[in-house]
Design a protein around this motif. Structure first.
Motif, mmCIF file in Angstrom:
data_model
loop_
_atom_site.group_PDB
_atom_site.id
_atom_site.type_symbol
_atom_site.label_atom_id
_atom_site.label_comp_id
_atom_site.label_asym_id
_atom_site.label_seq_id
_atom_site.Cartn_x
_atom_site.Cartn_y
_atom_site.Cartn_z
ATOM 1 N N VAL A 45 72.624 59.339 46.795
ATOM 2 C CA VAL A 45 71.891 58.244 46.028
ATOM 3 C C VAL A 45 71.263 57.127 46.816
ATOM 4 C CG1 VAL A 45 71.974 56.302 44.355
ATOM 5 C CG2 VAL A 45 72.834 58.567 43.862
ATOM 6 N N ILE A 46 72.409 56.714 47.848
ATOM 7 C CA ILE A 46 71.714 55.527 48.867
ATOM 8 C C ILE A 46 70.759 56.089 49.788
ATOM 9 C CG2 ILE A 46 72.553 54.072 50.545
ATOM 10 C CD1 ILE A 46 75.223 53.731 49.033
ATOM 11 N N ALA A 47 70.955 57.270 50.213
ATOM 12 C CA ALA A 47 70.112 57.952 51.264
ATOM 13 C C ALA A 47 68.771 58.031 50.617
ATOM 14 C CB ALA A 47 70.706 59.433 51.664
ATOM 15 N N LEU A 48 68.802 58.538 49.083
ATOM 16 C CA LEU A 48 67.298 58.502 48.473
ATOM 17 C C LEU A 48 66.804 57.357 48.320
ATOM 18 C CD1 LEU A 48 68.249 61.257 45.849
ATOM 19 C CD2 LEU A 48 66.737 61.536 47.923
ATOM 20 N N LEU A 49 67.510 56.300 47.906
ATOM 21 C CA LEU A 49 67.001 55.022 47.658
ATOM 22 C C LEU A 49 66.555 54.146 48.891
ATOM 23 C CD1 LEU A 49 69.272 53.528 44.881
ATOM 24 C CD2 LEU A 49 67.190 54.352 44.520
ATOM 25 N N TRP A 50 67.175 54.685 49.864
ATOM 26 C CA TRP A 50 66.796 53.893 51.325
ATOM 27 C C TRP A 50 65.472 54.158 51.588
ATOM 28 C CZ3 TRP A 50 70.311 50.935 53.832
ATOM 29 C CH2 TRP A 50 70.186 50.523 55.347
ATOM 30 N N ASN A 51 64.807 55.448 51.290
ATOM 31 C CA ASN A 51 63.611 55.855 51.811
ATOM 32 C C ASN A 51 62.424 55.892 50.754
ATOM 33 O OD1 ASN A 51 64.267 56.722 54.675
ATOM 34 N ND2 ASN A 51 65.797 58.083 53.376
ATOM 35 N N LEU A 52 62.918 56.044 49.368
ATOM 36 C CA LEU A 52 61.913 56.285 48.161
ATOM 37 C C LEU A 52 61.216 54.587 48.200
ATOM 38 C CD1 LEU A 52 63.577 58.246 45.550
ATOM 39 C CD2 LEU A 52 61.627 59.015 47.389
ATOM 40 N N PRO A 53 59.837 54.919 48.112
ATOM 41 C CA PRO A 53 58.910 53.721 47.982
ATOM 42 C C PRO A 53 59.205 53.044 46.558
ATOM 43 C CG PRO A 53 57.446 55.465 48.812
ATOM 44 C CD PRO A 53 58.843 56.134 48.507
ATOM 45 N N TYR A 54 59.055 51.773 46.661
ATOM 46 C CA TYR A 54 59.275 51.010 45.378
ATOM 47 C C TYR A 54 60.726 51.245 44.797
ATOM 48 C CZ TYR A 54 54.273 51.199 45.628
ATOM 49 O OH TYR A 54 53.136 51.220 45.660
ATOM 50 N N VAL A 55 61.386 52.110 44.871
ATOM 51 C CA VAL A 55 62.751 52.412 43.895
ATOM 52 C C VAL A 55 63.664 51.624 45.069
ATOM 53 C CG1 VAL A 55 64.522 54.130 43.405
ATOM 54 C CG2 VAL A 55 61.932 54.546 43.193
ATOM 55 N N ARG A 56 63.405 51.713 46.335
ATOM 56 C CA ARG A 56 64.372 51.100 47.369
ATOM 57 C C ARG A 56 64.705 49.725 47.309
ATOM 58 N NH1 ARG A 56 61.054 52.446 53.022
ATOM 59 N NH2 ARG A 56 59.134 51.203 52.292
ATOM 60 N N TRP A 57 63.804 48.967 46.329
ATOM 61 C CA TRP A 57 63.860 47.505 46.176
ATOM 62 C C TRP A 57 65.378 47.436 45.319
ATOM 63 C CZ3 TRP A 57 61.360 44.368 48.927
ATOM 64 C CH2 TRP A 57 60.117 44.716 49.268
ATOM 65 N N VAL A 58 65.830 48.567 44.594
ATOM 66 C CA VAL A 58 67.299 48.403 44.110
ATOM 67 C C VAL A 58 68.193 48.028 45.049
ATOM 68 C CG1 VAL A 58 68.845 49.595 42.738
ATOM 69 C CG2 VAL A 58 66.553 49.857 42.355
ATOM 70 N N LEU A 59 68.270 48.270 46.215
ATOM 71 C CA LEU A 59 69.092 47.963 47.241
ATOM 72 C C LEU A 59 69.092 46.857 47.883
ATOM 73 C CD1 LEU A 59 69.232 51.708 49.126
ATOM 74 C CD2 LEU A 59 70.930 50.829 47.359
ATOM 75 N N TRP A 60 67.897 46.058 47.611
ATOM 76 C CA TRP A 60 67.626 44.949 48.341
ATOM 77 C C TRP A 60 68.691 44.084 48.717
ATOM 78 C CZ3 TRP A 60 62.636 42.403 49.798
ATOM 79 C CH2 TRP A 60 62.930 41.039 50.061
ATOM 80 N N PRO A 61 69.361 43.360 47.685
ATOM 81 C CA PRO A 61 70.658 42.552 47.940
ATOM 82 C C PRO A 61 71.803 43.026 48.684
ATOM 83 C CG PRO A 61 70.763 43.150 45.582
ATOM 84 C CD PRO A 61 69.371 43.875 45.959
ATOM 85 N N PHE A 62 72.100 44.276 48.410
ATOM 86 C CA PHE A 62 73.157 45.155 49.130
ATOM 87 C C PHE A 62 72.474 45.202 50.598
ATOM 88 C CE2 PHE A 62 73.446 46.237 44.748
ATOM 89 C CZ PHE A 62 74.701 45.878 44.453
ATOM 90 N N LYS A 63 71.350 45.526 50.753
ATOM 91 C CA LYS A 63 70.997 45.930 52.102
ATOM 92 C C LYS A 63 70.949 44.589 53.050
ATOM 93 C CE LYS A 63 67.044 48.192 54.787
ATOM 94 N NZ LYS A 63 65.780 48.716 54.432
ATOM 95 N N MET A 64 70.412 43.267 52.207
ATOM 96 C CA MET A 64 70.743 42.204 52.743
ATOM 97 C C MET A 64 72.212 41.888 53.468
ATOM 98 S SD MET A 64 67.956 40.097 52.872
ATOM 99 C CE MET A 64 68.465 38.489 52.946
ATOM 100 N N LEU A 65 73.074 42.173 52.344
ATOM 101 C CA LEU A 65 74.470 42.082 52.885
ATOM 102 C C LEU A 65 75.011 42.847 54.056
ATOM 103 C CD1 LEU A 65 77.166 40.473 52.188
ATOM 104 C CD2 LEU A 65 77.752 42.687 50.758
ATOM 105 N N VAL A 66 74.430 44.057 53.996
ATOM 106 C CA VAL A 66 74.790 44.888 55.454
ATOM 107 C C VAL A 66 74.006 44.454 56.592
ATOM 108 C CG1 VAL A 66 74.552 47.557 56.217
ATOM 109 C CG2 VAL A 66 75.302 46.895 53.670
ATOM 110 N N ILE A 67 72.836 44.145 56.505
ATOM 111 C CA ILE A 67 72.065 43.410 57.309
ATOM 112 C C ILE A 67 72.970 42.399 58.060
ATOM 113 C CG2 ILE A 67 70.272 42.269 58.257
ATOM 114 C CD1 ILE A 67 68.529 44.004 56.480
#
Length: 269
Positions: A45-67
């Motif tokens: 799921v994360i691999a798909l969300l990481w690369n799909l346009p628009y949908v990847r915004w779901v990961l925004w806060p978690f991506k912020m934390l990982v960064i």
């Protein structure tokens, strides 16, 4: 009655019941099998969300934390090797930047990916148990709030990061923290594999030259792709170690975990 242990030429050989105990300890019970299945689903799921346009915004806060984990690892390693931190900037569009003075770059450059992977492995380990996940959630909440301090400050960033903190809090009230366990596990998997996805994104798909791996290659030889692959393999090893440690340490069933959780800040809707 003599114990079931055979002695031969000074060597102690385990009897049948000890062999049975060893097999049982290395086995995966039903609860652990479900957890492993969820980890596999998270990876896809994360691999798909990481690369799909628009949908990847779901990961925004978690991506912020990982960064943030990535940049914190740079900063901590710099300080430990005699450096000083001038500033830390976080932006999910452009990535994070840590401005350092001094320190040993042979350690600080790979520390971002490897440090975030190590943190991810620890969170994955905690995700096998409710009480451990509750303890980890305090650290995660603090890191989320610290992320806001260094992140680009706009209403979207503030709102999504606070929403992620809200997800952590909500997890506490689902079956005495069972929901929280899966949130911690999700963040752990994402952080564990951040180096794999980010290095692939930067060095293979987009051929970005200003990465930690490219700077390391210029200073110490080799290619950025080579170092990226090495760091990714080490990150995968960290993740596997976190999973194996979780399997070895936490053998409780769902019912046992829920019972244990009731004794540690009990909550339930």
């Amino acid at each position: 009655m003599a114990p079931s242990v055979l002695v031969n030429s000074g060597n102690i050989l385990p009897g049948p019941h000890l062999h049975h105990l060893s097999r049982r300890e290395l086995s995966v019970n039903h609860t652990q099998a479900i957890t492993l299945g969820i980890i596999a689903v998270y990876v896809v799921v994360i691999a798909l969300l990481w690369n799909l346009p628009y949908v990847r915004w779901v990961l925004w806060p978690f991506k912020m934390l990982v960064i943030a984990f990535h940049e914190f690892s740079h900063a901590i390693t710099s300080v430990l090797t005699g450096g000083r931190i001038s500033s830390i900037t976080l932006d999910p569009h452009e990535g994070g930047v840590t401005h350092m003075r001094g320190g040993k770059q042979a350690f600080t450059l790979p520390a971002g990916y490897l440090g975030s992977s190590l943190i991810g492995a620890l969170l994955t380990f905690c995700g096998f148990n409710i009480v451990a996940s509750k303890i980890a959630s305090f650290v995660l909440a603090a890191c989320f709030l610290l992320t806001l301090w260094w992140a680009r400050r706009d209403w979207w960033t503030i709102g999504t990061v606070l929403a992620a903190v809200g997800v952590l809090v909500a997890g506490w009230f689902i079956e005495h923290g069972e929901g929280l366990r899966f949130v911690v596990l999700f963040i752990g998997v994402m952080s564990s594999l951040y180096s794999v996805w980010d290095i692939c994104d930067d060095l293979i798909l987009r051929k970005v030259n200003s990465s930690d791996a490219s700077v390391f290659a210029k200073r110490y030889g080799g290619s950025s792709q080579c170092w990226g692959v090495i760091w990714s393999l080490i990150s995968l090893c960290f993740m596997v170690c976190g999973i194996l440690a979780g399997l070895a340490a936490f053998k409780q069933s769902f019912e046992q975990m829920e019972k244990d959780s009731k004794g540690f800040i009990p909550t339930k809707i």
